[in-house]
Design a protein around this motif. Structure first.
Motif, short mmCIF file in Angstrom:
data_model
loop_
_atom_site.label_atom_id
_atom_site.label_comp_id
_atom_site.label_asym_id
_atom_site.label_seq_id
_atom_site.Cartn_x
_atom_site.Cartn_y
_atom_site.Cartn_z
N THR A 299 -8.34 -0.61 -11.73
CA THR A 299 -7.33 -1.66 -11.67
C THR A 299 -6.67 -1.85 -13.03
N GLU A 300 -5.34 -1.86 -13.05
CA GLU A 300 -4.61 -2.02 -14.30
C GLU A 300 -4.57 -3.49 -14.73
N GLU A 301 -4.14 -3.70 -15.95
CA GLU A 301 -3.94 -5.07 -16.43
C GLU A 301 -2.87 -5.76 -15.59
N TYR B 221 -1.91 10.99 -3.11
CA TYR B 221 -2.16 9.93 -4.08
C TYR B 221 -1.89 8.60 -3.39
N LYS B 222 -2.82 7.65 -3.59
CA LYS B 222 -2.65 6.33 -3.00
C LYS B 222 -2.78 5.26 -4.06
N ARG B 223 -2.05 4.15 -3.84
CA ARG B 223 -2.08 3.05 -4.80
C ARG B 223 -1.86 1.75 -4.04
N ALA C 226 0.85 -1.19 0.00
CA ALA C 226 0.00 0.00 0.00
C ALA C 226 0.88 1.24 0.00
N TYR C 227 0.74 2.07 -1.03
CA TYR C 227 1.61 3.23 -1.23
C TYR C 227 0.83 4.53 -1.01
N THR C 228 1.45 5.46 -0.31
CA THR C 228 0.91 6.82 -0.16
C THR C 228 2.00 7.81 -0.53
N LEU D 3 -1.35 -7.11 -9.41
CA LEU D 3 -2.51 -6.30 -9.74
C LEU D 3 -2.38 -4.96 -9.04
N THR D 4 -2.44 -3.89 -9.81
CA THR D 4 -2.30 -2.53 -9.28
C THR D 4 -3.62 -1.79 -9.37
N THR D 5 -4.05 -1.19 -8.24
CA THR D 5 -5.32 -0.48 -8.17
C THR D 5 -5.10 0.90 -7.57
N ASP D 6 -5.69 1.92 -8.21
CA ASP D 6 -5.68 3.28 -7.65
C ASP D 6 -7.06 3.90 -7.87
#
Length: 271
Positions: free
Chosen positions: A261-263, A232-234, A221-223, A254-257
């Protein structure tokens, strides 16, 4: 895609500038991949094949798909001005040379990076008593300082700040309720922990950046930290596929922001 030693826990899988000293002889520093990769060095990481010599030292990494070639050399330690390891990264003709000094454990403590255009960047590294990376400073990005927190042999938090403007980011790393043993001693610094390694990521798979976490991460979990900007969070989720020896053969990310959700991204390993 890499990022790049024996695993803390299951077999304990740790800002001044260090440069070559003049005048005094230095003893030999031993690079030992077997103490980093206790189940053996992977033969492929992502698209990169890994080549070792008769002594088990990593001599090169190559990706025909990406056009990247890396060569490692281990200069003689009989002269004080020598670097311990030189890594040359050739990205389709654009060559970057990374000259490393090692600490007493055989891990990089200082690196002088010379770009193809002659620009110079510098790196400094610190480790804990288990040989795991706990701090990294790099001159690029306004002197970026990355601090790494461990709990029970695993990275739990990563904090990066630029000394120049205070910008950076914070990461919280999760391992799930059913912990996955990091038997292969895999460390993808950039991809799973948010530790910005750039070309230095390849050095991990030559056993030059310390030892691995006890378990494999399953979330990140990125902030973003920007004193003057919008937050911005991801979130990232990691799924590991293992072979019959409990060694990873595929990582799916799997990346979600806030935009969705990205491929999924795939990352392959061979042993």
């Amino acid at each position: 895609m890499i990022a790049v030693a024996g695993c803390a826990g299951f077999v304990s899988c740790s800002d001044d500038k260090d440069e070559p000293n003049g005048g005094d002889e230095i003893g030999e520093v031993v690079v030992n991949p077997s103490k980093v990769f206790t189940a053996g060095v992977p033969k492929q990481v992502g698209t990169m094949s890994v080549v070792t010599d008769a002594k088990g030292l990593i001599t090169s990494m190559n990706s025909a798909e990406d056009g990247v070639k890396i060569v490692f050399s281990y200069p003689s330690m009989s002269r004080a001005e020598s670097y311990d390891v030189v890594m040359v990264v050739d990205d389709e003709g654009d060559k970057t040379t990374l000259n490393m000094l090692l600490n007493e454990m055989g891990f990089a403590k200082y690196c002088k990076q010379i770009e193809s255009d002659g620009d110079v960047e510098e790196w400094w590294f610190e480790y804990n008593s288990d040989g795991q990376l706990i701090k990294m400073k790099r001159s690029e990005g306004g002197n970026e300082v990355t601090e790494i927190t461990y709990e029970n042999g695993n990275i739990s938090k990563v904090k990066m700040r630029s000394e120049d403007d205070g910008d950076g980011g914070d990461y919280v790393i999760g391992y799930g309720s059913s912990m996955i043993e990091n038997k292969g001693c895999i460390m993808l610094f950039d991809e799973t922990f948010g530790i910005d390694m750039d070309e230095m990521k390849y050095a991990y798979f030559a056993a030059l950046l310390g030892k691995a976490t006890k378990n494999l991460p399953v979330s990140n979990a990125y902030t973003r930290f920007d004193p003057n900007g919008e937050p911005y969070k991801r979130d990232k989720a990691f799924k590991w596929s293992m072979n019959s020896n409990n060694l990873p053969i595929m990582l799916t990310t799997l990346t979600t922001d806030e935009w969705g959700t990205e491929e999924p991204e795939m990352f392959e390993f061979k042993w």
